[in-house]
Design an enzyme around this catalytic site. Structure first.
Site, PDB file in Angstrom:
ATOM      1  N   HIS A 103      18.489  -6.856  25.446  1.00  0.00           N
ATOM      2  CA  HIS A 103      19.139  -6.922  26.763  1.00  0.00           C
ATOM      3  C   HIS A 103      18.978  -5.567  27.452  1.00  0.00           C
ATOM      4  CE1 HIS A 103      22.132  -7.419  29.883  1.00  0.00           C
ATOM      5  NE2 HIS A 103      22.136  -8.709  29.623  1.00  0.00           N
ATOM      6  N   GLU A 181      15.415 -11.471  32.797  1.00  0.00           N
ATOM      7  CA  GLU A 181      16.601 -10.906  33.442  1.00  0.00           C
ATOM      8  C   GLU A 181      16.204  -9.633  34.198  1.00  0.00           C
ATOM      9  OE1 GLU A 181      20.513 -12.299  31.682  1.00  0.00           O
ATOM     10  OE2 GLU A 181      19.966 -10.502  30.584  1.00  0.00           O
TER      11      GLU A 181
HETATM   12  P1  13P Z   1      25.400 -11.439  35.452  1.00  0.00           P
HETATM   13  O1  13P Z   1      25.363 -12.942  35.451  1.00  0.00           O
HETATM   14  O2  13P Z   1      26.782 -10.867  35.445  1.00  0.00           O
HETATM   15  O3  13P Z   1      24.520 -10.869  36.508  1.00  0.00           O
HETATM   16  O4  13P Z   1      24.784 -10.958  34.037  1.00  0.00           O
HETATM   17  C1  13P Z   1      23.573 -11.476  33.626  1.00  0.00           C
HETATM   18  C2  13P Z   1      23.308 -11.019  32.253  1.00  0.00           C
HETATM   19  O5  13P Z   1      23.076  -9.838  32.024  1.00  0.00           O
HETATM   20  C3  13P Z   1      23.355 -12.023  31.179  1.00  0.00           C
HETATM   21  O6  13P Z   1      22.839 -11.526  29.999  1.00  0.00           O
END
Ligand code: 13P
Length: 264
Positions: A103, A181
């Site tokens: 992440h 992401e």
């Molecule tokens: P948000 O949905 O708060 O933008 O976070 C996304 C995330 O990092 C999920 O792993």
């Protein structure tokens, strides 16, 4: 998680809640899930490491029919041993179905492709699904630049896994899930355009190891934006969503679930 299954939602609670709050939120989600006919197996929850066992046992003991999966937010790049504070992947067997790896909030703390790749290899050995997060940094980049950035990140992860003497071909067949992401979309209220996500999905699936990998999108997803991502066909298919902030409240989580058709 196969490419043709109904969308999967993963609630990443990060470090927002104390373990007692996590158990309570899991209970409320399961109760709402029963009332709203949540599709069995469509939701997975990633609590903190300290809440993981309690949330898993609540969901399996009291709400088994919903088949809500449990996901760890990280694991160790090492085998079990004298490593204070680490959580080896093999210790998650029987607790977590999958592990979020790489992440951006962990990369920001110094984790690189080599370490993430080692974690991927440990998860594969343990029979736990690795969910590998990839994301570009610059909100002003073009889609082509974003695709190049995430493909580079993937190759770094693959090299890290291979460095642990895993055959690259073995990595390809091991049920890895990719989560795109973009860092600028996380927690910003500015989700990526669905066209960008589709372009990134296509670029990643042109990598030999990822041709059939399920792909999730994460970054400021809410009930309004969710339906725009999931679905699609071929290499542009998006199989589900990784949800941060909106997964911390029952109401907003179920707005997303309803929008993508896994609950009423
Ligand atoms: P948000 O949905 O708060 O933008 O976070 C996304 C995330 O990092 C999920 O792993």
């Amino acid at each position: 998680m196969s490419g043709t299954a109904s969308p999967r939602l993963i609630a990443n609670w990060k470090a927002n809640l104390a373990p007692g709050e996590e158990v309570e939120l899991a209970r409320q989600i399961a109760l709402r899930g029963s009332a709203r006919q949540l599709a069995p197996g469509s939701l997975l929850i990633a609590p903190s490491a300290i809440g993981l066992v309690a949330v898993a046992s609540l969901l399996r003991r009291e709400h088994a029919e919903l088949k809500i999966g449990v996901v760890a937010q990280d694991c160790s790049s090492d085998d079990p041993g004298a490593r204070t504070g680490e959580i080896p992947a093999s210790h998650l067997i029987g607790v977590a179905d999958a592990v979020i790896l790489g992440h951006s909030e962990r990369r920001a703390r110094g984790e690189d492709g080599r370490a993430i790749g080692a974690k991927v290899a440990r998860c594969i050995d343990a029979g736990i699904v690795p969910i590998v997060c990839l994301g570009d940094l610059d909100a002003r980049a073009t889609d082509v630049e974003r695709c190049d950035a995430v493909v580079d990140q993937w190759r770094g992860v693959l090299a890290g896994a291979a460095a642990l003497q895993r055959e690259e071909a073995a990595v390809s067949t091991s049920g890895i899930i990719i989560a795109y992401e973009p860092v600028w979309a996380i927690g910003s209220g500015r989700p990526a355009r669905p066209e960008t996500v589709a372009a990134v999905a296509r670029a990643l699936r042109s990598e030999a190891e990822l041709t059939s990998a399920p792909l999730l999108y994460g970054g400021s997803v809410d009930g309004k934006s969710a339906a725009g991502y999931v679905g699609g066909s071929g290499a542009e298919r998006v199989d589900g969503l990784l949800i941060g902030g909106a997964s911390l409240e029952v109401e907003s989580l179920f707005q997303i679930a309803a929008a993508v058709g896994v609950s009423r």
